[in-house]
Design an enzyme around this catalytic site. Structure first.
Site, PDB file in Angstrom:
ATOM      1  N   ASP A   1       0.933  -1.160  -0.050  1.00 32.33           N
ATOM      2  CA  ASP A   1      -0.096   0.018   0.130  1.00 32.33           C
ATOM      3  C   ASP A   1       0.931   1.345   0.114  1.00 32.33           C
ATOM      4  O   ASP A   1       1.608   1.443   0.915  1.00 32.33           O
ATOM      5  CB  ASP A   1      -0.780  -0.031   1.238  1.00 32.33           C
ATOM      6  CG  ASP A   1      -1.711   0.964   1.340  1.00 32.33           C
ATOM      7  OD1 ASP A   1      -2.139   1.711   0.323  1.00 32.33           O
ATOM      8  OD2 ASP A   1      -2.543   1.332   2.304  1.00 32.33           O
TER       9      ASP A   1
ATOM     10  N   ASP B   1      -3.263   2.548  -5.917  1.00 35.10           N
ATOM     11  CA  ASP B   1      -2.198   2.628  -4.979  1.00 35.10           C
ATOM     12  C   ASP B   1      -1.972   1.314  -3.926  1.00 35.10           C
ATOM     13  O   ASP B   1      -1.286   1.431  -3.060  1.00 35.10           O
ATOM     14  CB  ASP B   1      -2.414   3.835  -3.945  1.00 35.10           C
ATOM     15  CG  ASP B   1      -3.511   3.711  -3.107  1.00 35.10           C
ATOM     16  OD1 ASP B   1      -4.233   2.832  -3.531  1.00 35.10           O
ATOM     17  OD2 ASP B   1      -3.523   4.718  -2.434  1.00 35.10           O
ATOM     18  N   GLU B   2      -2.489   0.187  -4.293  1.00 35.29           N
ATOM     19  CA  GLU B   2      -2.306  -0.996  -3.451  1.00 35.29           C
ATOM     20  C   GLU B   2      -2.698  -2.210  -4.286  1.00 35.29           C
ATOM     21  O   GLU B   2      -3.378  -2.334  -5.378  1.00 35.29           O
ATOM     22  CB  GLU B   2      -3.498  -0.764  -2.125  1.00 35.29           C
ATOM     23  CG  GLU B   2      -4.872  -0.897  -2.819  1.00 35.29           C
ATOM     24  CD  GLU B   2      -5.864  -0.831  -1.476  1.00 35.29           C
ATOM     25  OE1 GLU B   2      -5.537  -1.511  -0.346  1.00 35.29           O
ATOM     26  OE2 GLU B   2      -7.019  -0.258  -1.683  1.00 35.29           O
TER      27      GLU B   2
END
Length: 417
Positions: free
Chosen positions: A9, A110-111
């Site tokens: 993350d 974003d993860e």
């Protein structure tokens, strides 16, 4: 064989990616000062998309109106979002993850989840491997990530949310009582504020309380399906696989909570225009169209209403969706009650490449489609929000000329052409 999952993350992704770009250019690291991504300082509009740790110390929260953030910190540094930059950095860090994991699932920009099951002979020390991945991303790209390690996606996700930034954490089954159960119940993945309030009223205040409450009681409080899910999660149970490709989207939606109440149709139409521009661009990027358009509104007394309409032919054309959204809004709103939220949703999706044939082609629709294509191409090349539509879409030709003029001026001022 026991499963092993990593969750990677990016720490405050939008802000970190903007900061890394600025540092590479010799500018100030905005992660070290009160800073946010999103909004317009002069107009005091928009919301906070990401914040720095110093900004957090002023009480600034993700999702709050820019005007409110500026009242908390008048010297707040603000940068506009750049989704082209975000996509580039997203691909970079996930490409590194794919060097180590047989299967990588992109959970969001974003993860991602890494299925490391069965790799113990190649990587006997999972924690050491997680540090390697984390440090490669930091050293090669200039931004940091957290890596959570667990025996399923839920435990890996919870672990990555422990202390930030730039950390590696484990949450194995035997660690659940010590590491997860003492946390407030609202910190459990998938427990929203409304659900948390119901549980807290029932004196279920920690994740451990939830895990040790009989399932039937939890289901009476929050419902059968959600009750089973969060009770399983509180006990560390999650059998969902790590998928190499994301599931097909069931719909596309966007909404905005407004800093100031909308009290006129003109104001609402400007919001609807921005929302439909954004959501249709996402659909076109994924090569899908929708048969159903819905508009939702929330008044200042927090009552929410929505209205939808089915289409004969699917569409991804911004003008069509905007005009229909205005009709739906007019049917929803009484013209008096102040509004706090407006949203647009497109559902009943298809990937059809052809539309119903007609002996009399709709020239206006074709102009609109070409305008959308030009709009998407320019924003993709020069960055999101390079051009924005005028408030009147009644004349495609007139809007198209305005776009052309805006783009030519921007090229002259920013690129020296």
């Amino acid at each position: 064989m026991a499963r092993l999952v990593f969750h990677v993350d990016v720490n405050s992704a939008y802000l970190s990616w903007e900061a890394a770009r600025r540092v590479a250019n010799g500018e100030t690291d905005i992660r070290l000062i009160p800073a946010v991504i999103g909004g317009d300082r002069e107009k005091r509009t928009g919301v906070v998309l990401a914040k720095s740790i110093p900004a957090k110390k002023f009480g600034i929260k993700t999702g709050e109106p820019i005007g409110m953030a500026l009242r908390k910190c008048p010297d707040l540094f603000m940068a506009k979002p750049d989704f082209r930059l975000y996509e580039e950095n997203s691909k970079k860090f996930m490409d590194i993850c794919r060097e180590y994991a047989p299967v990588v699932e992109k959970a969001s920009i974003d993860e991602c989840y890494l299925d490391m099951s069965g790799t113990h002979r190649i990587y006997p020390d999972p924690v050491a491997l997680a540090h390697t991945i984390k440090e490669r991303i930091r050293n090669e790209f200039g931004f940091t990530v957290n890596v959570g390690i667990g025996e399923n996606k839920l435990l890996a996700k919870m672990a990555s949310d422990f202390e930030k930034p730039d950390k590696v954490h484990t949450l194995y089954r035997h660690e659940i009582p010590a590491k997860m159960w003492p946390l407030p119940v609202r910190e459990l993945f998938s427990v929203g504020s409304s659900t948390a309030e119901k549980l807290e009223r029932a004196k279920i205040r920690t994740i451990g309380d939830l895990a040790n409450t009989p399932l039937d009681r939890v289901q009476k409080i929050v419902g059968i399906k959600l009750g089973k899910q969060i009770h399983d999660y509180a006990n560390g149970i999650d059998d969902s696989p790590v998928l190499s490709a994301p599931e097909e989207a069931k719909g596309y939606s966007i909404s905005t909570t407004l800093e100031e109440d909308v009290v006129s149709a003109e104001q609402a139409h400007k919001v609807l225009l921005a929302l439909t521009d954004s959501v249709t661009a996402r659909m076109r990027a994924d090569n899908v169209k929708a048969y159903c358009v819905a508009v939702s509104i929330r008044s200042n007394d927090f009552k929410t209403r929505s209205h939808q309409r089915k289409l004969m032919d699917p569409t991804d054309i911004s003008n069509e969706v905007y005009l229909l959204s205005k009709q739906l809004f007019a049917e929803l709103w009484d013209g008096r009650t102040p509004l706090r939220l407006i949203g647009v949703a497109l559902t009943d999706l298809t990937r059809e490449e052809t539309s119903q044939m007609s002996l009399f082609p709709d020239e206006k629709k074709e102009r609109s489609r070409k305008l959308d294509q030009a709009y998407d191409a320019i924003n993709k090349k020069y960055g999101a929000a390079t051009i924005q539509r005028g408030s009147n879409l009644q004349s495609d030709l007139r809007v198209g000329k305005k776009y052309q003029g805006q783009m030519e001026q921007k090229k002259k001022t920013e690129y020296g052409n």
